[in-house]
Motif scaffolding. Structure first.
Motif, PDB file in Angstrom:
ATOM      1  N   GLY A 105     -34.093  33.310  50.139  1.00 31.72           N
ATOM      2  CA  GLY A 105     -32.233  34.026  49.402  1.00 31.72           C
ATOM      3  C   GLY A 105     -32.450  35.218  50.219  1.00 31.72           C
ATOM      4  O   GLY A 105     -31.133  35.671  50.661  1.00 31.72           O
ATOM      5  N   GLN A 106     -33.538  34.970  51.546  1.00 27.18           N
ATOM      6  CA  GLN A 106     -32.890  36.638  51.825  1.00 27.18           C
ATOM      7  C   GLN A 106     -31.906  36.057  53.024  1.00 27.18           C
ATOM      8  O   GLN A 106     -32.005  34.759  53.436  1.00 27.18           O
ATOM      9  CB  GLN A 106     -33.694  37.227  53.197  1.00 27.18           C
ATOM     10  CG  GLN A 106     -35.322  37.846  51.661  1.00 27.18           C
ATOM     11  CD  GLN A 106     -36.177  38.517  52.540  1.00 27.18           C
ATOM     12  OE1 GLN A 106     -35.519  39.115  53.678  1.00 27.18           O
ATOM     13  NE2 GLN A 106     -37.759  38.280  52.318  1.00 27.18           N
ATOM     14  N   THR A 107     -30.658  37.056  53.615  1.00 29.21           N
ATOM     15  CA  THR A 107     -29.706  36.529  54.634  1.00 29.21           C
ATOM     16  C   THR A 107     -30.737  37.648  56.085  1.00 29.21           C
ATOM     17  O   THR A 107     -30.516  38.568  56.301  1.00 29.21           O
ATOM     18  CB  THR A 107     -28.804  36.884  54.293  1.00 29.21           C
ATOM     19  OG1 THR A 107     -28.231  36.271  52.742  1.00 29.21           O
ATOM     20  CG2 THR A 107     -27.532  36.149  55.298  1.00 29.21           C
ATOM     21  N   LEU A 108     -30.727  36.806  56.642  1.00 23.04           N
ATOM     22  CA  LEU A 108     -30.887  37.650  58.060  1.00 23.04           C
ATOM     23  C   LEU A 108     -28.890  37.737  59.454  1.00 23.04           C
ATOM     24  O   LEU A 108     -28.584  37.719  59.068  1.00 23.04           O
ATOM     25  CB  LEU A 108     -31.685  37.081  59.230  1.00 23.04           C
ATOM     26  CG  LEU A 108     -33.262  36.395  58.753  1.00 23.04           C
ATOM     27  CD1 LEU A 108     -33.724  35.556  59.808  1.00 23.04           C
ATOM     28  CD2 LEU A 108     -34.553  37.141  57.704  1.00 23.04           C
ATOM     29  N   SER A 109     -29.327  39.661  59.467  1.00 20.98           N
ATOM     30  CA  SER A 109     -28.737  39.623  59.982  1.00 20.98           C
ATOM     31  C   SER A 109     -28.749  40.658  61.577  1.00 20.98           C
ATOM     32  O   SER A 109     -29.439  40.594  61.560  1.00 20.98           O
ATOM     33  CB  SER A 109     -27.212  40.386  58.968  1.00 20.98           C
ATOM     34  OG  SER A 109     -27.885  41.267  59.033  1.00 20.98           O
ATOM     35  N   SER A 110     -27.650  40.134  62.389  1.00 26.19           N
ATOM     36  CA  SER A 110     -27.456  41.194  63.493  1.00 26.19           C
ATOM     37  C   SER A 110     -27.881  43.180  63.727  1.00 26.19           C
ATOM     38  O   SER A 110     -27.356  42.969  64.756  1.00 26.19           O
ATOM     39  CB  SER A 110     -26.284  40.745  64.394  1.00 26.19           C
ATOM     40  OG  SER A 110     -25.156  40.507  63.901  1.00 26.19           O
ATOM     41  N   ASP A 111     -27.615  43.084  62.424  1.00 20.56           N
ATOM     42  CA  ASP A 111     -27.486  44.276  62.617  1.00 20.56           C
ATOM     43  C   ASP A 111     -28.392  45.284  61.790  1.00 20.56           C
ATOM     44  O   ASP A 111     -28.739  46.459  61.585  1.00 20.56           O
ATOM     45  CB  ASP A 111     -25.946  44.940  61.357  1.00 20.56           C
ATOM     46  CG  ASP A 111     -26.898  44.744  60.320  1.00 20.56           C
ATOM     47  OD1 ASP A 111     -27.763  44.221  59.584  1.00 20.56           O
ATOM     48  OD2 ASP A 111     -25.914  44.788  59.081  1.00 20.56           O
ATOM     49  N   LYS A 112     -29.626  44.801  62.508  1.00 21.59           N
ATOM     50  CA  LYS A 112     -30.540  45.489  61.890  1.00 21.59           C
ATOM     51  C   LYS A 112     -32.423  44.995  63.040  1.00 21.59           C
ATOM     52  O   LYS A 112     -31.548  43.411  62.914  1.00 21.59           O
ATOM     53  CB  LYS A 112     -31.513  46.321  60.712  1.00 21.59           C
ATOM     54  CG  LYS A 112     -31.189  44.593  60.036  1.00 21.59           C
ATOM     55  CD  LYS A 112     -31.811  44.939  58.371  1.00 21.59           C
ATOM     56  CE  LYS A 112     -31.561  43.770  57.338  1.00 21.59           C
ATOM     57  NZ  LYS A 112     -32.211  44.179  56.130  1.00 21.59           N
ATOM     58  N   PRO A 113     -33.392  45.560  63.150  1.00 19.94           N
ATOM     59  CA  PRO A 113     -34.311  45.327  63.392  1.00 19.94           C
ATOM     60  C   PRO A 113     -35.114  44.632  62.148  1.00 19.94           C
ATOM     61  O   PRO A 113     -35.197  44.738  61.317  1.00 19.94           O
ATOM     62  CB  PRO A 113     -35.384  46.263  64.312  1.00 19.94           C
ATOM     63  CG  PRO A 113     -34.632  47.360  63.717  1.00 19.94           C
ATOM     64  CD  PRO A 113     -33.646  47.261  63.480  1.00 19.94           C
TER      65      PRO A 113
END
Length: 252
Positions: free
Chosen positions: A78-86
């Motif tokens: 259920g997690q969503t990975l994004s480009s705004d954090k390490p």
């Protein structure tokens, strides 16, 4: 397409469908050759979970697969990975970061993902980027220069796709600089590049220029970013597709 290639294509597509149905995604693994690094990308995350597909370059394929499998597990939970954090937890003692890939790179690297997504590339792709041993990322000033070309950054440099410096010296002829189409390209075993308008160029017409100047003369030269050491490419005209083969004579 040869029958052998066609059979491989059928088997690959069957494996993709099977894995997405059973596991939620498929990992496409491309081994390193004598010039380009290995990379692995996902297929199925977008259709199955509405999540961007993922790609990662430059490590051993088992390590790349482990990284993306971990990401897939997070996404399936259920997690969503994004480009705004390490993100920690992908590599021991090191964070990774994500970049939003430019769609111009999609045909170069993730062809089967396009096939699986209804024959087009209208889906997002995130690149998993890893740091050097001092925790510097490729866009940092102090990133290890020896690792610069182990992972191309797919959010930039669409005008120059080669795994080389822009100012790399390459060989061509005055005819190419005067506007004749480049029809023959050689990537020598020693790493030298040659870009010619004829299969028998005159040594008296030879010129040494920057690789970037060649791509500015003819942006379609970027299609040869993957040409291995010891291989050549040719085409009948600027509008034709490139053909490739290993230069056996150079190896003898």
């Amino acid at each position: 397409m040869t029958e052998e290639h066609a059979q491989h294509d059928r088997e690959a597509k069957q494996a993709i469908i099977h894995d997405v149905e059973k596991y939620g995604c498929h990992l496409a693994l491309i081994e390193a050759d004598n010039y380009l690094p290995a990379f692995v990308y996902t297929i199925g995350l977008y259709k199955k979970f509405g999540h961007p597909e993922l790609i990662c370059f430059g490590l051993k394929t088992d390590v790349l697969a482990s990284i993306l499998n971990h990401a897939c597990d997070l996404i399936k939970s259920g997690q969503t990975l994004s480009s705004d954090k390490p993100y920690p937890g992908f590599l021991q003692d090191y964070n990774i970061q994500l970049l939003e890939a430019d769609k111009e790179y999609y045909p170069d690297y993730i062809g089967y993902a396009g096939w699986f997504n209804d024959g087009n590339f209208n889906f997002p792709l995130l690149q998993v980027v890893w740091p050097d041993k001092q925790h510097h990322f490729p866009w940092d000033e102090n990133f290890n220069p020896a690792w610069k070309f182990k992972q191309p950054l797919l959010d930039r440099n669409t005008d120059f796709k080669f795994y080389e410096e822009r100012n790399l010296g390459v060989y061509t002829t005055s005819q190419a600089l005067e506007g004749d189409p480049i029809l023959y390209v050689y990537h020598n075993d020693d790493g030298d590049w040659q870009f010619h308008t004829s299969d028998q160029p005159n040594i008296d017409d030879a010129k040494l220029v920057c690789l970037e100047e060649i791509t500015e003369l003819d942006p379609t030269i970027n299609e040869l970013y993957h040409l291995q050491y010891g291989w050549s490419a040719w085409r009948k005209s600027k509008d034709d597709n490139w053909e490739y083969e290993e230069d056996i004579e150079e190896k003898q």
